[in-house]
Design an enzyme around this catalytic site. Structure first.
Site, PDB file in Angstrom:
ATOM      1  N   ASP A   1      31.565  17.970  15.662  1.00 36.84           N
ATOM      2  CA  ASP A   1      31.831  17.378  16.974  1.00 36.84           C
ATOM      3  C   ASP A   1      33.269  17.754  17.341  1.00 36.84           C
ATOM      4  O   ASP A   1      34.109  18.010  16.485  1.00 36.84           O
ATOM      5  CB  ASP A   1      31.615  15.862  16.957  1.00 36.84           C
ATOM      6  CG  ASP A   1      31.452  15.309  18.378  1.00 36.84           C
ATOM      7  OD1 ASP A   1      31.569  16.096  19.351  1.00 36.84           O
ATOM      8  OD2 ASP A   1      31.226  14.093  18.531  1.00 36.84           O
TER       9      ASP A   1
ATOM     10  N   ASP B   1      22.137  12.619  15.298  1.00 38.92           N
ATOM     11  CA  ASP B   1      23.050  12.285  14.208  1.00 38.92           C
ATOM     12  C   ASP B   1      23.431  10.826  14.358  1.00 38.92           C
ATOM     13  O   ASP B   1      23.408  10.289  15.460  1.00 38.92           O
ATOM     14  CB  ASP B   1      24.335  13.123  14.268  1.00 38.92           C
ATOM     15  CG  ASP B   1      25.315  12.560  15.295  1.00 38.92           C
ATOM     16  OD1 ASP B   1      25.139  12.852  16.489  1.00 38.92           O
ATOM     17  OD2 ASP B   1      26.228  11.798  14.927  1.00 38.92           O
TER      18      ASP B   1
ATOM     19  N   CYS C   1       8.602   4.534  -1.125  1.00 34.51           N
ATOM     20  CA  CYS C   1       9.617   5.588  -1.108  1.00 34.51           C
ATOM     21  C   CYS C   1       9.688   6.288  -2.465  1.00 34.51           C
ATOM     22  O   CYS C   1       9.573   5.650  -3.504  1.00 34.51           O
ATOM     23  CB  CYS C   1      10.970   4.967  -0.768  1.00 34.51           C
ATOM     24  SG  CYS C   1      12.315   6.160  -0.682  1.00 34.51           S
TER      25      CYS C   1
ATOM     26  N   CYS D   1      12.397   8.239  -3.353  1.00 27.72           N
ATOM     27  CA  CYS D   1      13.780   8.683  -3.556  1.00 27.72           C
ATOM     28  C   CYS D   1      14.254   8.315  -4.965  1.00 27.72           C
ATOM     29  O   CYS D   1      13.614   7.535  -5.663  1.00 27.72           O
ATOM     30  CB  CYS D   1      14.713   8.081  -2.497  1.00 27.72           C
ATOM     31  SG  CYS D   1      15.293   6.415  -2.871  1.00 27.72           S
TER      32      CYS D   1
ATOM     33  N   CYS E   1      14.646   4.467  -5.478  1.00 26.50           N
ATOM     34  CA  CYS E   1      13.401   3.701  -5.584  1.00 26.50           C
ATOM     35  C   CYS E   1      12.594   4.056  -6.839  1.00 26.50           C
ATOM     36  O   CYS E   1      11.845   3.237  -7.347  1.00 26.50           O
ATOM     37  CB  CYS E   1      12.570   3.893  -4.323  1.00 26.50           C
ATOM     38  SG  CYS E   1      13.358   3.152  -2.883  1.00 26.50           S
TER      39      CYS E   1
ATOM     40  N   HIS F   1      19.083   6.208  -0.677  1.00 23.89           N
ATOM     41  CA  HIS F   1      17.795   5.751  -0.146  1.00 23.89           C
ATOM     42  C   HIS F   1      17.737   5.838   1.387  1.00 23.89           C
ATOM     43  O   HIS F   1      16.760   6.359   1.940  1.00 23.89           O
ATOM     44  CB  HIS F   1      17.483   4.310  -0.575  1.00 23.89           C
ATOM     45  CG  HIS F   1      16.371   3.735   0.231  1.00 23.89           C
ATOM     46  ND1 HIS F   1      15.043   3.984  -0.039  1.00 23.89           N
ATOM     47  CD2 HIS F   1      16.384   3.005   1.386  1.00 23.89           C
ATOM     48  CE1 HIS F   1      14.288   3.423   0.897  1.00 23.89           C
ATOM     49  NE2 HIS F   1      15.083   2.816   1.767  1.00 23.89           N
TER      50      HIS F   1
HETATM   51  N1  GUN Z   1      29.025  11.306  19.967  1.00 22.62           N
HETATM   52  C1  GUN Z   1      28.300  10.338  20.572  1.00 22.62           C
HETATM   53  N2  GUN Z   1      28.368  10.465  21.921  1.00 22.62           N
HETATM   54  C2  GUN Z   1      29.161  11.531  22.171  1.00 22.62           C
HETATM   55  C3  GUN Z   1      29.632  12.155  23.383  1.00 22.62           C
HETATM   56  O1  GUN Z   1      29.315  11.753  24.505  1.00 22.62           O
HETATM   57  N3  GUN Z   1      30.458  13.238  23.223  1.00 22.62           N
HETATM   58  C4  GUN Z   1      30.824  13.712  21.985  1.00 22.62           C
HETATM   59  N4  GUN Z   1      31.642  14.773  21.908  1.00 22.62           N
HETATM   60  N5  GUN Z   1      30.404  13.138  20.846  1.00 22.62           N
HETATM   61  C5  GUN Z   1      29.580  12.068  20.940  1.00 22.62           C
HETATM   62 ZN    ZN Z   2      14.053   4.953  -1.620  1.00 20.05          ZN
END
Ligand code: GUN
Ligand code: ZN
Length: 372
Positions: free
Chosen positions: A94, A268, A306, A308, A311, A337
């Site tokens: 990011d 993410d 699970c 993993c 578990c 987990h």
């Molecule tokens: N992570 C969650 N939302 C955003 C976003 O609007 N911009 C960026 N760069 N990272 C994020």
């Molecule tokens: Zn597990």
């Protein structure tokens, strides 16, 4: 050859869900995908081998944190982030945009970029589109994110329009600095808050730049779930079908389903590893709070469904004991987990799309999971 390409494998019969594949210089990623977060060049409490073993094909890291500590020059000297942290699969970074905007009083936005004070030692710094690309270049991530401005929620229309237009101007500067290099891709980020016409404007402006992928930013910033789903539904329609779509910062099980249903490919979230450190687990029967006294003599696995490492080898009673005793192994086992749970959930979602039973699978999961 472009650093990152997308192949659409199959579309779901009843929803906008899609099964695809993203190819990077560090391997291919089956989508839809959940990306574990490794903010400070580590997925907290996890060895890279474990993250790999559970099937993660890409992780996320952060420009802001690595720029401040240890410093991107040190990561460059180490031979790049992959080598530094011993992770040979794909990495997305990011841009730092979102993180500096979260600093509140500690930052100042200008057309040039964002001036901010370090959350570590109060020292003064500047992140700009060019600086963010410079740092991400030193890190050597496979996918770099554009330096953007994420508007808060709620925010008035005028503010959001200004910030999305600045985000487009910053994207043009990021693209210039990136210069379509062979070993790293640049993804643009759509903003526009909760205003559908502004989302459309942002999408049109960024898609015109013909980048290898596009992210939807500025969602899951405190708005109600229904509103987020409604906006997201629109956003995806403005993005090209032949490029990956990434919904930033979203990753609770329900949001993963809602995102996939609307055509998102990448997600993410810090949630699985963060809640693990607070003694919380996501299981096939819903959330488990391992601190709860009812687990004191519960010698069954955390999640009987699970497979993993945690578990297969440990009981709820033992996990509760570790947490109550402040043992490091508690965070390690619960993180293992939780990540396994989400990565496995995405595997099941991909299979369901392939077999045209995404909605059935979603219904079945919601029925079993209960409250999110
Ligand atoms: N992570 C969650 N939302 C955003 C976003 O609007 N911009 C960026 N760069 N990272 C994020
Ligand atoms: Zn597990």
């Amino acid at each position: 050859m472009a650093a990152v390409t997308y192949e659409l494998i199959k579309k779901d019969a009843k929803t906008k869900a899609r099964r695809g594949r993203v190819t990077t210089p560090h391997g291919t990623i089956e989508t839809p995908v959940f990306m574990p977060v490794g903010t400070a060049a580590t997925v907290k409490a996890m060895r890279p081998e474990e993250v790999k073993e559970m099937g993660a094909e890409i992780i996320l890291s952060n420009t802001y944190h690595l720029y401040l500590r240890p410093g991107h020059e040190i990561v460059r000297e180490a031979g790049g982030l992959h080598k530094f942290m011993n992770w040979d699969r794909a990495i997305l970074t990011d841009s730092g945009g979102f993180q500096v905007f979260s600093l509140g009083d500690l930052r100042k936005i200008t057309e040039e970029g964002v001036e901010f004070r370090s959350h570590i030692d109060g020292s003064k710094h500047m992140l700009s589109p060019e600086k963010s690309i410079e740092v991400q270049t030193a890190l050597g991530s496979d996918i770099m994110m554009a330096f953007d401005e994420c508007a808060p929620y709620p925010a008035d229309r005028g503010y959001v329009k200004n910030s999305l237009e600045r985000t487009t101007r910053w994207l043009r500067r990021c693209k210039e600095a990136w210069n379509d290099r062979e070993n790293q891709a640049l993804f643009g980020i759509m903003q526009g808050g909760m205003y559908k016409d502004l989302r459309k404007q942002s999408a049109e402006e960024i898609v015109e730049l013909d980048l290898p992928g596009y992210a939807i930013g500025g969602l899951s910033v405190g708005e109600p779930k229904e509103l987020m789903c409604d906006i997201l539904d629109d956003c995806v329609d403005y993005l090209p079908e032949d490029k990956p779509r990434y919904l930033m910062g979203v990753g609770t099980p329900d949001y993963l389903f809602e995102g996939v249903e609307r055509g998102v490919d990448m997600f993410d979230c810090v949630l699985p590893t963060r809640i693990a450190r607070h003694g919380m687990a996501m299981t096939s029967a819903g959330k488990v709070n391992i601190k709860n006294a009812k687990y004191e003599r519960d010698f069954t696995p955390l999640d009987p469904e699970c497979d993993c490492y945690t578990c297969r080898n440990y009981s709820r009673a033992y996990l509760r004991h570790l947490f109550k005793s402040n043992e490091i192994l508690s965070a390690m086992l619960l993180s293992n987990h939780n990540l396994h749970f989400l990565i496995n959930l995405m595997r099941q979602i991909r299979k369901a799309i392939e077999e045209d039973r995404f909605l059935e699978f979603k219904r079945e999961f919601y029925g079993k999971y209960g409250e999110f």
